[in-house]
Scaffold this active site. Structure first.
Site, short mmCIF file in Angstrom:
data_model
loop_
_atom_site.label_atom_id
_atom_site.label_comp_id
_atom_site.label_asym_id
_atom_site.label_seq_id
_atom_site.Cartn_x
_atom_site.Cartn_y
_atom_site.Cartn_z
N GLY A 171 0.84 -1.20 0.00
CA GLY A 171 0.00 0.00 0.00
C GLY A 171 0.87 1.24 0.00
O GLY A 171 2.03 1.21 -0.42
N GLY A 172 0.31 2.32 0.52
CA GLY A 172 1.06 3.58 0.56
C GLY A 172 2.33 3.49 1.37
O GLY A 172 3.23 4.33 1.23
N GLY A 406 25.67 12.58 -28.48
CA GLY A 406 25.10 13.21 -27.30
C GLY A 406 25.57 12.52 -26.03
O GLY A 406 25.75 13.15 -24.98
N ALA A 407 25.79 11.20 -26.13
CA ALA A 407 26.23 10.45 -24.96
C ALA A 407 27.59 10.95 -24.47
O ALA A 407 27.89 10.92 -23.27
CB ALA A 407 26.28 8.97 -25.26
C1 HXC Z 1 -4.16 -4.35 11.82
C2 HXC Z 1 -3.05 -6.23 11.15
C3 HXC Z 1 -2.78 -5.65 9.90
C4 HXC Z 1 -3.26 -4.33 9.65
C5 HXC Z 1 -1.91 -7.60 9.92
N1 HXC Z 1 -2.50 -7.44 11.10
N2 HXC Z 1 -2.09 -6.53 9.16
N3 HXC Z 1 -3.72 -5.57 12.09
N4 HXC Z 1 -3.94 -3.72 10.64
N5 HXC Z 1 -3.03 -3.72 8.52
C6 HXC Z 1 -2.51 -8.38 12.22
C7 HXC Z 1 -3.37 -9.60 11.98
O1 HXC Z 1 -4.68 -9.34 12.36
C8 HXC Z 1 -2.70 -10.63 12.85
O2 HXC Z 1 -3.07 -10.40 14.19
C9 HXC Z 1 -1.25 -10.26 12.76
O3 HXC Z 1 -1.21 -8.90 12.34
C10 HXC Z 1 -0.47 -11.08 11.77
O4 HXC Z 1 -1.18 -11.07 10.56
P1 HXC Z 1 -1.46 -12.41 9.73
O5 HXC Z 1 -2.45 -12.06 8.71
O6 HXC Z 1 -1.76 -13.54 10.66
O7 HXC Z 1 -0.01 -12.67 9.12
P2 HXC Z 1 0.36 -13.29 7.72
O8 HXC Z 1 -0.48 -14.50 7.44
O9 HXC Z 1 1.83 -13.46 7.73
O10 HXC Z 1 -0.05 -12.19 6.63
C11 HXC Z 1 0.62 -10.94 6.61
C12 HXC Z 1 -0.13 -9.96 5.70
C13 HXC Z 1 -1.62 -9.88 6.12
C14 HXC Z 1 -0.03 -10.44 4.26
C15 HXC Z 1 0.57 -8.62 5.82
O11 HXC Z 1 -1.70 -9.71 7.53
C16 HXC Z 1 -2.35 -8.78 5.48
O12 HXC Z 1 -2.77 -8.90 4.31
N6 HXC Z 1 -2.59 -7.71 6.22
C17 HXC Z 1 -3.36 -6.58 5.73
C18 HXC Z 1 -2.55 -5.80 4.79
C19 HXC Z 1 -3.26 -4.56 4.35
O13 HXC Z 1 -4.22 -4.67 3.54
N7 HXC Z 1 -2.91 -3.44 4.94
C20 HXC Z 1 -3.50 -2.21 4.65
C21 HXC Z 1 -2.87 -1.74 3.37
S1 HXC Z 1 -3.46 -0.19 2.93
P3 HXC Z 1 -3.02 -11.52 15.30
O14 HXC Z 1 -3.68 -10.91 16.48
O15 HXC Z 1 -3.74 -12.70 14.75
O16 HXC Z 1 -1.57 -11.79 15.54
C22 HXC Z 1 -2.32 0.77 3.58
C23 HXC Z 1 -2.59 2.20 3.28
C24 HXC Z 1 -1.41 2.99 3.66
O17 HXC Z 1 -1.43 0.39 4.20
C25 HXC Z 1 -1.59 4.33 3.05
C26 HXC Z 1 -0.45 5.19 3.36
C27 HXC Z 1 -0.53 6.46 2.61
#
Ligand code: HXC
Length: 519
Positions: A171-172, A406-407
């Site tokens: 993501g961001g 040019g290079a």
């Molecule tokens: C809150 C989160 C989290 C998140 C993971 N966790 N991502 N909690 N916010 N973004 C937590 C899970 O609930 C879990 O909690 C623990 O972290 C581990 O995650 P798992 O899913 O069990 O791990 P894994 O199977 O290794 O997968 C990792 C992962 C997946 C691929 C990163 O967790 C995932 O897809 N997370 C969401 C990613 C996402 O969409 N993020 C937002 C992106 S948008 P527990 O309690 O079970 O340990 C963004 C915008 C930013 O970031 C903009 C900036 C400008």
């Protein structure tokens, strides 16, 4: 509670914070072949030098029952320490706490160390391993990211910023590392993308794995986002330490000069015969670089990306330098879109941090064709031209063989304020190669000759005439565009002497708000 109880309370809180998301999650981290956030800090910093900040911070979010789960430190470990005795600031994202996701407080911790790094003028290092924005925190986490981005931008060109990606970065969140000077990704365990495979499939229908979409190999070879693809986290850590060896603490300081114990002013006889006799035969420019620099040590950036140009750090008599070299072994060392971008970024990085530039030229020109033209070779080539022209660090150029069109101008030529422009006797500095030139100049005459063998004879004779006149360094030397034609064996000595003489160089560009680099 007596005083001893209070101390015990402190110690037990520290112990709790050190456990991050708990033993089970720490074990899971290891089982995935990853080090924990704290282990990474221990590996990176000088032993015992880490001073942690904000160990007792917790989040302030009450959405989705999050108030019931709090971890001391809130998923990122921050502080300062030393690397080879020099102060650095650091943050290390802890995947065991809410997947290393970024909350309001998490962002505040990072901003605090970034602010302090700027105040004291010391590098900032980010170790990334995060699920992105903490979903429960909504816009607070978006604001947190933007606070970090703004600091990345202000720190750019002021203090070195290094990012290692040791897990997810999606993501961001990718934009903070992208704004930094150096991005290192660990093979097989890290990835970076703006939108992941699931969203990609929904929106575009493309079916692609995480690794193929944004793994370390993709970013080291195709996108150029990663400067280094490390085999594992240990190598990633080593690369951070190594990169800092060539950089000053900030833009107001000079890069650290170390004592070189080898032979400083050695002649290198093999260089006299390293250029092939035939002008179109490729050779590996890295063979020349390794022979010339101290201890054959060359820290190559972007090794797998745009291989037709080579960039990286080395030392000469202990003085750090940035090397840019056309690579005849790949696409004949031609300048194309990717090579121009890669080299431009490196030249600006060196200039920002006062690292002198040494450029080795063997370039047949820019890559022709609609693909290049339509995708913007004009603007990308202009970036490299701009980068060299605005750079005020000492600039030493060695023309090894071809330097055409040019290079020639772009590759740190005299007119782009090259300080010392040397050429080997094998150099060919001209508007273009003999084939193209004779086709244009003699086209009509050639067409008028009917007999094939006579036609060929005429072309050969004219090309030979052209080569005699232009395929040498003396035409450019005659006008002072080349300061001296040097024997290849003396190249190391001449560069070292040049670097010493130019160490006090002062050149200031006119005051302006900022330039308008052709982006
Ligand atoms: C809150 C989160 C989290 C998140 C993971 N966790 N991502 N909690 N916010 N973004 C937590 C899970 O609930 C879990 O909690 C623990 O972290 C581990 O995650 P798992 O899913 O069990 O791990 P894994 O199977 O290794 O997968 C990792 C992962 C997946 C691929 C990163 O967790 C995932 O897809 N997370 C969401 C990613 C996402 O969409 N993020 C937002 C992106 S948008 P527990 O309690 O079970 O340990 C963004 C915008 C930013 O970031 C903009 C900036 C400008």
């Amino acid at each position: 509670m007596n005083n001893q109880d209070k101390i015990n309370e402190l110690l037990s809180k520290r112990e709790e914070a050190r456990l991050g998301g708990g033993v089970k999650r720490l074990e899971k981290q290891h089982s995935q072949g990853k080090f924990t956030a704290r282990e990474r800090i221990d590996m990176l910093l000088d032993e015992g030098s880490f001073e942690e900040y904000d160990m007792f911070i917790t989040h302030r979010c009450n959405n989705f029952g999050l108030e019931k789960t709090k971890f001391l430190g809130d998923g990122v470990i921050t502080g300062r320490g030393t690397i080879d005795g020099r102060v650095v600031f650091i943050f290390s994202q802890d995947f065991t706490v809410f997947g290393g996701s970024l909350s309001e407080t998490f962002a505040k911790k990072i901003c605090k160390v970034m602010d302090q790094a700027m105040k004291v003028g010391a590098p900032i290092i980010g170790l990334n391993d995060s699920g992105g924005a903490r979903i429960q925190e909504g816009v607070m986490s978006l604001a947190g990211y933007a606070e970090i981005f703004q600091r990345n931008i202000m720190a750019s060109g002021v203090i070195p910023q290094i990012s290692a990606i040791f897990g997810p970065c999606a993501g961001g969140a990718v934009y903070s590392p992208a704004l930094t000077d150096v991005v290192i990704m660990s093979k097989d365990t890290s990835y970076m993308f703006v939108t992941g495979p699931k969203v990609t499939k929904t929106v575009t229908g493309e079916d692609i794995t995480t690794e193929n979409l944004g793994g370390a190999s993709v970013h080291a070879t195709k996108s150029g986002v990663a400067h280094f693809r490390a085999d594992n986290e240990e190598e990633g850590i080593y690369l951070i330490r190594k990169t800092l060896e060539y950089l000053p603490q900030n833009n107001l300081e000079e890069p650290p000069i170390t004592e070189y114990k080898g032979e400083q002013e050695r002649e290198i006889d093999e260089l006299n015969s390293i250029i092939p006799e035939s002008t179109n035969t490729p050779y590996d420019v890295k063979d020349i670089i390794y022979k010339i620099v101290d201890d054959e040590e060359f820290l190559e950036f972007h090794r797998h990306y745009a291989k037709n140009i080579v960039v990286g750090f080395a030392k000469m008599d202990g003085m750090p330098i940035g090397i840019v070299a056309n690579q005849p072994n790949f696409l004949a060392g031609v300048l194309d879109i990717k090579a121009s971008k890669k080299a431009a970024r490196f030249v600006r990085f060196c200039d920002a941090f006062n690292v002198p530039l040494v450029t080795f030229v063997d370039v047949p020109g820019f890559l022709p064709g609609s693909n290049q033209e339509h995708n913007g070779i004009i603007l990308e080539g202009a970036k490299l031209l701009f980068a060299y022209g605005e750079a005020t660090v000492p600039k030493i150029t060695i023309t090894l063989r071809k330097s055409y069109g040019g290079a020639h101008d772009v590759m740190s030529s005299k007119q782009l304020r090259g300080d010392l422009n040397y050429a080997w006797p094998t150099a060919e500095i001209a508007v273009m190669g003999e084939k193209g030139a004779i086709e244009i100049l003699e086209g009509k005459n050639i067409n008028n000759i009917e007999e094939k063998s006579k036609k060929l004879e005429y072309i050969t004779q004219k090309e030979a005439e052209y080569r005699t006149k232009f395929a040498n360094p003396y035409e450019a030397a005659r006008f002072g565009f080349i300061d001296d034609v040097i024997e290849p064996r003396n190249t190391r000595i001449r560069i070292i002497k040049g670097l010493r003489a130019l160490a006090t160089k002062k050149e200031i560009n006119p005051p302006k708000k900022h330039n308008n680099l052709p982006l």
